[in-house]
Write a protein that holds these residues in place. Sequence first.
Motif, PDB file in Angstrom:
ATOM      1  N   TYR A 269       4.865 -66.004   6.749  1.00  0.00           N
ATOM      2  CA  TYR A 269       4.302 -67.087   7.554  1.00  0.00           C
ATOM      3  C   TYR A 269       4.368 -68.422   6.813  1.00  0.00           C
ATOM      4  O   TYR A 269       4.609 -69.463   7.412  1.00  0.00           O
ATOM      5  N   HIS A 270       4.175 -68.395   5.507  1.00  0.00           N
ATOM      6  CA  HIS A 270       4.369 -69.620   4.726  1.00  0.00           C
ATOM      7  C   HIS A 270       5.807 -70.118   4.857  1.00  0.00           C
ATOM      8  O   HIS A 270       6.052 -71.327   4.971  1.00  0.00           O
ATOM      9  N   HIS A 271       6.736 -69.193   4.856  1.00  0.00           N
ATOM     10  CA  HIS A 271       8.146 -69.567   4.999  1.00  0.00           C
ATOM     11  C   HIS A 271       8.392 -70.240   6.352  1.00  0.00           C
ATOM     12  O   HIS A 271       9.129 -71.230   6.454  1.00  0.00           O
ATOM     13  N   ARG A 272       7.748 -69.726   7.406  1.00  0.00           N
ATOM     14  CA  ARG A 272       7.906 -70.294   8.739  1.00  0.00           C
ATOM     15  C   ARG A 272       7.298 -71.690   8.841  1.00  0.00           C
ATOM     16  O   ARG A 272       7.779 -72.538   9.598  1.00  0.00           O
ATOM     17  N   ALA A 273       6.220 -71.924   8.087  1.00  0.00           N
ATOM     18  CA  ALA A 273       5.515 -73.208   8.152  1.00  0.00           C
ATOM     19  C   ALA A 273       6.109 -74.259   7.229  1.00  0.00           C
ATOM     20  O   ALA A 273       6.009 -75.463   7.508  1.00  0.00           O
ATOM     21  N   GLU A 274       6.696 -73.839   6.146  1.00  0.00           N
ATOM     22  CA  GLU A 274       7.136 -74.755   5.092  1.00  0.00           C
ATOM     23  C   GLU A 274       8.048 -75.848   5.626  1.00  0.00           C
ATOM     24  O   GLU A 274       9.071 -75.592   6.255  1.00  0.00           O
ATOM     25  N   GLY A 275       7.658 -77.105   5.366  1.00  0.00           N
ATOM     26  CA  GLY A 275       8.493 -78.242   5.735  1.00  0.00           C
ATOM     27  C   GLY A 275       8.510 -78.577   7.212  1.00  0.00           C
ATOM     28  O   GLY A 275       9.264 -79.451   7.647  1.00  0.00           O
ATOM     29  N   ARG A 276       7.669 -77.911   8.012  1.00  0.00           N
ATOM     30  CA  ARG A 276       7.717 -78.121   9.458  1.00  0.00           C
ATOM     31  C   ARG A 276       6.456 -78.751  10.030  1.00  0.00           C
ATOM     32  O   ARG A 276       6.526 -79.443  11.050  1.00  0.00           O
ATOM     33  N   ALA A 277       5.318 -78.523   9.420  1.00  0.00           N
ATOM     34  CA  ALA A 277       4.054 -78.976  10.020  1.00  0.00           C
ATOM     35  C   ALA A 277       3.845 -80.471   9.806  1.00  0.00           C
ATOM     36  O   ALA A 277       4.051 -80.989   8.701  1.00  0.00           O
ATOM     37  N   SER A 278       3.369 -81.151  10.843  1.00  0.00           N
ATOM     38  CA  SER A 278       3.040 -82.568  10.710  1.00  0.00           C
ATOM     39  C   SER A 278       1.543 -82.798  10.558  1.00  0.00           C
ATOM     40  O   SER A 278       1.115 -83.895  10.206  1.00  0.00           O
ATOM     41  N   VAL A 279       0.720 -81.781  10.844  1.00  0.00           N
ATOM     42  CA  VAL A 279      -0.721 -81.858  10.589  1.00  0.00           C
ATOM     43  C   VAL A 279      -1.095 -80.752   9.595  1.00  0.00           C
ATOM     44  O   VAL A 279      -0.310 -79.835   9.344  1.00  0.00           O
ATOM     45  N   ASP A 280      -2.293 -80.859   9.036  1.00  0.00           N
ATOM     46  CA  ASP A 280      -2.730 -79.881   8.048  1.00  0.00           C
ATOM     47  C   ASP A 280      -3.008 -78.538   8.720  1.00  0.00           C
ATOM     48  O   ASP A 280      -3.378 -78.470   9.900  1.00  0.00           O
ATOM     49  N   TYR A 281      -2.858 -77.478   7.948  1.00  0.00           N
ATOM     50  CA  TYR A 281      -2.985 -76.146   8.534  1.00  0.00           C
ATOM     51  C   TYR A 281      -3.518 -75.153   7.513  1.00  0.00           C
ATOM     52  O   TYR A 281      -3.330 -75.290   6.309  1.00  0.00           O
ATOM     53  N   ALA A 282      -4.231 -74.170   8.035  1.00  0.00           N
ATOM     54  CA  ALA A 282      -4.660 -73.016   7.256  1.00  0.00           C
ATOM     55  C   ALA A 282      -4.176 -71.772   8.000  1.00  0.00           C
ATOM     56  O   ALA A 282      -3.623 -71.879   9.100  1.00  0.00           O
TER      57      ALA A 282
END
Length: 473
Positions: free
Chosen positions: A113-126
Amino acid sequence: MTAHAFDLVLRHARVATASDVFEADIGIRAGRIAQLGNDLPRGEREIDAAGRVVTPGGVDAHCHLDQPMAPPLRMADDFETGTRSAACGGTTTVIPFAAQAKGQSLRAAVADYHHRAEGRASVDYAFHLIVSDPTPTVLNEELPALINEGYTSFKVYMTYDDLKLDDGQILDVLDVARRHGAMAMIHAENADCIEWLTKRLEAAGRTAPRFHAHARPMLVEREATHRAIALAELVDVPILIVHVSGREAVEQIRWARAHGLKVFAETCPQYLFLTAADLGVDDSYQGARCVCSPPPRDKANQEVIWDGLNDGLFSVFSSDHAPFHYDSPEGKKPGGEEVAFRHIPNGIPGIETRMPLLYSEGVLAGRMTLEKFVELTATGPAKAYGLHPRKGSIAIGADADLVVWDERELVLSNAMLHHAVDHTPYEGMPLRAWPGLTISRGEVLWDGQRFLGRAGRGRFLNCGAPSLLPRRG
């Protein structure tokens, strides 16, 4: 050259928190709120809120983005499109789910899931965790270690064959939550009742989308909610029941509260603004757009949910954004076919519409105070999942996550939204407000007309101990 006291000053704001509404300027430095007051010194940049309401950036604590699915299914939103949509709707923090598949280690699910999120999110996430295979290794090693590393909430399911746990497994997982100070979230529907009803409906040829609601009447949610409460009481641990749909589950939670049990609850826009009729009044496939679990109920149950939002029954108001295209072989028409309701992927989009819907029909329609709106959309979820006071508050030292509201008449359409889904279930609904500005850590991501953010600026957040839980000695 004189140095500015602040990077940004938001002037003449009508600041709304979970406890107060007051007039102030907001001074922002290095992405955080540095000062609240009147006539603050100039900032390097100035924005005049002109008396408009300013609330904390929303915390959407229950959404699904790019969650792994069995082919041919695929979620329409990944972290890039999903967080873009969130920002344009006033949400500056999202908490989607790192979902363990049966046979997979929990830590492998988190890494994926970190791999899916990395470099893509424009807002903060947990991340929340989803525990679907509580092996001894997961229970004794992986889950305690992950909680210690800042993944302090996890979800278990009482339905869906690929996710559900039996009562003994749920007890094991709840015991880990108790010993390690985590928040356990429970999807409460009775799987055996659903399967029995589904088979009977199928045998009678009743397979259109509208029969999804017939297979999941309120009693299957009531029974599972009652059982979840009993399991939590046995282990002596708080739980949070997610996406509560109506009266019968609400009554169980009220009973538990009256008996001194720490049972928290969440609900979602679909239970305020949709009904079972949105699944179809005939056998048309159009109702597949609104297939979600639990399903929307009736108008009377909408009133029960409004009451629960106002009287403290609910701590969290989330979107449960589960984005599937309607007209796609990867979405509501698996493989390109109109399928029986059993096979329609569950979920509706809502990450961008969550806050405007509640602000319009709650605050501006006179059904809810501004303070309660802030509590449900930002402060409550931040507290429930260990992100407060950094998130969900307008206070000195908090992240400068802010929404400036434009109160104006508009009609909601999918064309105005920024998700990657081909529909919204709220198409054509009149609204009274939309975010005029969304600010994340002092940076304007949405100016009321355009998305100004960028993929990759969002930061991963390690969560602390959920503040709804009792302090451990």
